[in-house]
Design a protein around this motif. Sequence first.
Motif, PDB file in Angstrom:
ATOM      1  N   TYR A  73       0.848  -1.196   0.000  1.00 27.22           N
ATOM      2  CA  TYR A  73       0.000   0.000   0.000  1.00 27.22           C
ATOM      3  C   TYR A  73       0.881   1.241   0.000  1.00 27.22           C
ATOM      4  O   TYR A  73       1.634   1.485   0.942  1.00 27.22           O
ATOM      5  CB  TYR A  73      -0.915   0.001   1.228  1.00 27.22           C
ATOM      6  N   LYS A  74       0.822   2.009  -1.080  1.00 24.85           N
ATOM      7  CA  LYS A  74       1.599   3.235  -1.252  1.00 24.85           C
ATOM      8  C   LYS A  74       3.091   3.018  -1.060  1.00 24.85           C
ATOM      9  O   LYS A  74       3.829   3.961  -0.790  1.00 24.85           O
ATOM     10  CB  LYS A  74       1.117   4.311  -0.266  1.00 24.85           C
ATOM     11  N   ASP A  75       3.525   1.796  -1.180  1.00 26.55           N
ATOM     12  CA  ASP A  75       4.918   1.440  -0.940  1.00 26.55           C
ATOM     13  C   ASP A  75       5.396   1.913   0.432  1.00 26.55           C
ATOM     14  O   ASP A  75       6.570   2.216   0.633  1.00 26.55           O
ATOM     15  CB  ASP A  75       5.837   2.005  -2.022  1.00 26.55           C
ATOM     16  N   GLN A  76       4.466   1.996   1.378  1.00 24.74           N
ATOM     17  CA  GLN A  76       4.817   2.400   2.743  1.00 24.74           C
ATOM     18  C   GLN A  76       4.717   1.227   3.703  1.00 24.74           C
ATOM     19  O   GLN A  76       5.520   1.115   4.628  1.00 24.74           O
ATOM     20  CB  GLN A  76       3.903   3.541   3.207  1.00 24.74           C
ATOM     21  N   ILE A  77       3.768   0.351   3.472  1.00 28.18           N
ATOM     22  CA  ILE A  77       3.608  -0.828   4.301  1.00 28.18           C
ATOM     23  C   ILE A  77       3.141  -1.969   3.413  1.00 28.18           C
ATOM     24  O   ILE A  77       2.408  -1.752   2.435  1.00 28.18           O
ATOM     25  CB  ILE A  77       2.610  -0.580   5.455  1.00 28.18           C
ATOM     26  N   TRP A  78       3.579  -3.162   3.707  1.00 28.66           N
ATOM     27  CA  TRP A  78       3.208  -4.290   2.875  1.00 28.66           C
ATOM     28  C   TRP A  78       3.190  -5.575   3.694  1.00 28.66           C
ATOM     29  O   TRP A  78       3.790  -5.669   4.766  1.00 28.66           O
ATOM     30  CB  TRP A  78       4.163  -4.434   1.690  1.00 28.66           C
ATOM     31  N   ILE A  79       2.465  -6.552   3.169  1.00 28.05           N
ATOM     32  CA  ILE A  79       2.436  -7.889   3.739  1.00 28.05           C
ATOM     33  C   ILE A  79       2.689  -8.878   2.614  1.00 28.05           C
ATOM     34  O   ILE A  79       2.503  -8.554   1.431  1.00 28.05           O
ATOM     35  CB  ILE A  79       1.094  -8.211   4.435  1.00 28.05           C
ATOM     36  N   GLY A  80       3.132 -10.068   2.957  1.00 34.32           N
ATOM     37  CA  GLY A  80       3.413 -11.054   1.922  1.00 34.32           C
ATOM     38  C   GLY A  80       3.359 -12.459   2.473  1.00 34.32           C
ATOM     39  O   GLY A  80       3.237 -12.685   3.678  1.00 34.32           O
ATOM     40  N   GLY A  81       3.436 -13.407   1.570  1.00 35.00           N
ATOM     41  CA  GLY A  81       3.426 -14.811   1.946  1.00 35.00           C
ATOM     42  C   GLY A  81       4.285 -15.611   0.990  1.00 35.00           C
ATOM     43  O   GLY A  81       4.566 -15.187  -0.138  1.00 35.00           O
ATOM     44  N   SER A  82       4.726 -16.777   1.453  1.00 43.83           N
ATOM     45  CA  SER A  82       5.576 -17.631   0.634  1.00 43.83           C
ATOM     46  C   SER A  82       5.299 -19.093   0.961  1.00 43.83           C
ATOM     47  O   SER A  82       4.962 -19.430   2.107  1.00 43.83           O
ATOM     48  CB  SER A  82       7.057 -17.305   0.880  1.00 43.83           C
TER      49      SER A  82
END
Length: 341
Positions: A270-279
Amino acid sequence: MKYLRHTYCLLSLIIVGANESNGQQRPQYTQYVFNNYLLNPALSGTENSVDVKLGHRMQWSGLKDAPQTSFVSAHWSLGSDYLWQNPLSLPRESDNPMSKSYMRHYTSSPAHYGVGVMAVSDRTGPISRIDAGMSYAYHLQLSGTNNLSVGTYIGLSRISLDENALDLETDGDPALSDVLATQFKPDASIGVWLYGARFFAGLSVQQVIPQVLAFTKSSNYKQGKTVPHFFATSGYKLFLDEEISLIPSFMLKGVSNLPLSVDLNVKLSYKDQIWIGGSYRKSDSFSGMVGFNLKRFANLTYAYDQTTSTLNRVSNGTHEIVLGIQIDGAYQVFSGGRTWR
């Protein structure tokens, strides 16, 4: 003699990494997709900034003598050719270099060179390894928005055995009478990297120089050896709207005489300010990741792996934390990462 043979067989298993969950000789990373430079020297100098990363990984926490890995890396471009809206340029104050509108006018960067340095410390039980070296890459400008880089890494590996950490059945075991506690080996890797505003794809090979690995001076127990590690990865950035982006990616890892390893990853930002991910790593683990950017100069990321192999009976999972700093020497300001990060 049975203790002699038992001890060196044990050390051979450790050094070649012959276990069902992490059958490789090099450290394993969860957040490699945000620092592919650790696996591919062709990323040296991808952007007009000094890209610094510091990280620590505690694998299989709760398990005695489990792998622990720390690393520091930095790479940057050479020269002073800067064009508007490409990896070697800085945006204006009002621009977001990760936004959809900015990338709409993205162009490939001019041909240039890049260099880098890295050091990795890895310890598993009585075996410790420190790898340190330098990288060099040449970035070719292709038509439109694409660049192709070719890179190489040359370094030195220090591999050590802590004799005091060995738990032997008999004190004064003859296995340690001619032990080779520390040894130095040359190391090299090569890679190629194709990248644009919204995608990346790369191939690399680590440990291209074959080496004998043994902790004894006796020729009877010099069966350990290094083997090449192959990596193929790719990803693409999708914009769900102007402020939200999605980056799916994958990586294939190949090591001689071991099954092909497959990683599937996804990052939502989001807006390259905060992010989440999975692998997901086939037959090994599921991972969750989260990170945030501190204005335009730093980012902090964390990953947790839940083991799916039989190791989950004794392991509490894996923790990995990485601090990234973007330093722009040409403009004497800090600049955040851009393109497909």
